[in-house]
Design a protein around this motif. Structure first.
Motif, short mmCIF file in Angstrom:
data_model
loop_
_atom_site.label_atom_id
_atom_site.label_comp_id
_atom_site.label_asym_id
_atom_site.label_seq_id
_atom_site.Cartn_x
_atom_site.Cartn_y
_atom_site.Cartn_z
N ASP A 48 -6.97 -2.37 3.13
CA ASP A 48 -5.96 -3.42 2.94
C ASP A 48 -6.43 -4.78 3.45
O ASP A 48 -5.83 -5.81 3.12
CB ASP A 48 -4.66 -3.03 3.65
N ASP A 94 -0.03 5.13 1.10
CA ASP A 94 -0.19 6.07 2.22
C ASP A 94 -0.24 5.34 3.55
O ASP A 94 -1.02 4.42 3.74
CB ASP A 94 -1.48 6.87 2.04
N GLY A 95 0.59 5.78 4.47
CA GLY A 95 0.61 5.16 5.79
C GLY A 95 1.46 3.90 5.84
O GLY A 95 1.67 3.32 6.90
N THR A 96 1.96 3.48 4.66
CA THR A 96 2.79 2.28 4.59
C THR A 96 4.19 2.65 4.07
O THR A 96 5.18 2.46 4.77
CB THR A 96 2.12 1.22 3.69
N ASP A 125 -1.75 -0.62 5.98
CA ASP A 125 -2.04 0.02 7.27
C ASP A 125 -3.51 0.30 7.50
O ASP A 125 -3.89 0.76 8.56
CB ASP A 125 -1.31 1.37 7.35
N ASP A 126 -4.36 0.08 6.48
CA ASP A 126 -5.71 0.66 6.58
C ASP A 126 -6.78 -0.39 6.28
O ASP A 126 -6.48 -1.49 5.81
CB ASP A 126 -5.81 1.84 5.61
N ASP A 161 0.87 -1.16 0.00
CA ASP A 161 0.00 0.00 0.00
C ASP A 161 0.92 1.23 0.00
O ASP A 161 2.12 1.11 0.27
CB ASP A 161 -0.86 -0.07 1.27
MG MG Z 1 -2.71 3.14 3.49
#
Ligand code: MG
Length: 280
Positions: free
Chosen positions: A216, A40-42, A212-213, A38
């Motif tokens: 996922d 964003d956030g990963t 992260d979300d 992923d």
């Molecule tokens: Mg993400």
């Protein structure tokens, strides 16, 4: 491997997986292994302005090197493919944008998932309407085939944003995808990170997925479905922790990393166990 801890499964339904054991098993079948990430956030820390997001230092180098060690590295993101390519300009990656509504297997050639195309005009109109009707603090991200409504700078607007999105979704028969301080309106087509991953792993015997979300989780499930059907398949789910959706994602993962800053360090460690290979 210090940046990692193995999954804690209080119920004990899942055998804890050692990162070193998983990487050694991966090295044995690197020619048949795909690593999914992923974005964003990963691979990048989340920011108030999604357009300002850049990859975590060290990620570009680690991902480039990983692409020389395994058969394929793929990004599976809510972002458009063009955005993903701008962050990894010269790296040989397969890119799946907009939850798989767009894919780029060859640089410069983006393929749109055909059933989503008829939604383009509606999405343009919805983005305009969101700009007009939602409070200024809500950042409207128009992505051609979807519209993301970010309320990170004003979390108290969550309920208002969700109510507006729900109304539009039911009025136009759209799907809603919830994420970290964002809700997204998407075409009502059967395409998500799970279907993208299920399709791509068909002729692989090994796959890792880093996410992260909530979006996922479908990809995590796709690996689990394949493992259940094929005992020789190695699937490794890695949760990148965060305070917002971290608990739910972590509960579904085999391995955990402490936020996007821990990802490059883990990949550098992983590279020490994955030999370089000559791609045909
Ligand atoms: Mg993400």
């Amino acid at each position: 491997m210090p940046p990692l801890d193995t999954a804690q499964e209080p119920s004990g339904q899942q055998a804890p997986l050692s990162p070193t054991a998983a990487l050694k098993a991966t090295a044995e079948r690197a020619d048949n292994c795909v690593f999914f990430f992923d974005f964003d956030g990963t691979l990048a820390p989340i920011q108030d302005d999604p357009n300002a997001v850049q990859v975590t230092p060290g990620v570009l180098e680690a991902i480039s090197e990983l692409a020389a060690r395994v058969r394929r590295v793929s990004l599976v993101s809510a972002r458009p493919v063009d955005f993903l390519r701008s962050r990894f300009p010269d790296v040989p990656l397969t890119l799946h944008g907009l939850y798989g509504l767009e894919s780029q297997y060859v640089p410069g050639k983006t393929i749109t998932y055909p059933p989503a195309l008829p939604f383009a005009d509606l999405m343009t109109e919805l983005a305009r309407r969101a700009e007009r009707e939602l409070p200024d603090e809500v950042l409207v991200e128009f992505k051609r085939l979807s519209v993301a409504l970010h309320y990170r700078s004003a979390p108290e607007l969550r309920d208002a944003v969700h109510a507006w999105a729900q109304d539009q979704a039911s009025r136009h028969g759209l799907r809603e995808q919830e994420g970290r301080m964002v809700i997204e309106l998407k075409p009502s087509v059967q395409r998500d990170k799970g279907s993208v991953v299920a399709e791509e792993i068909e002729d692989f015997s090994c796959a890792w997925y880093f996410g992260d979300d909530l979006g996922d989780l479908a990809a995590f499930r796709a690996l689990a479905v394949r493992e259940a059907a094929d005992p020789n398949f190695l699937g490794v789910r890695v949760a990148v922790r965060n305070p917002e959706t971290g608990a739910e994602v972590a509960a579904a993962a085999d391995l955990h990393l402490e936020g996007p800053a821990a990802v490059p360090a883990f990949l550098r460690e992983a590279l020490t166990l994955l030999p370089r290979r000559d791609k045909p």
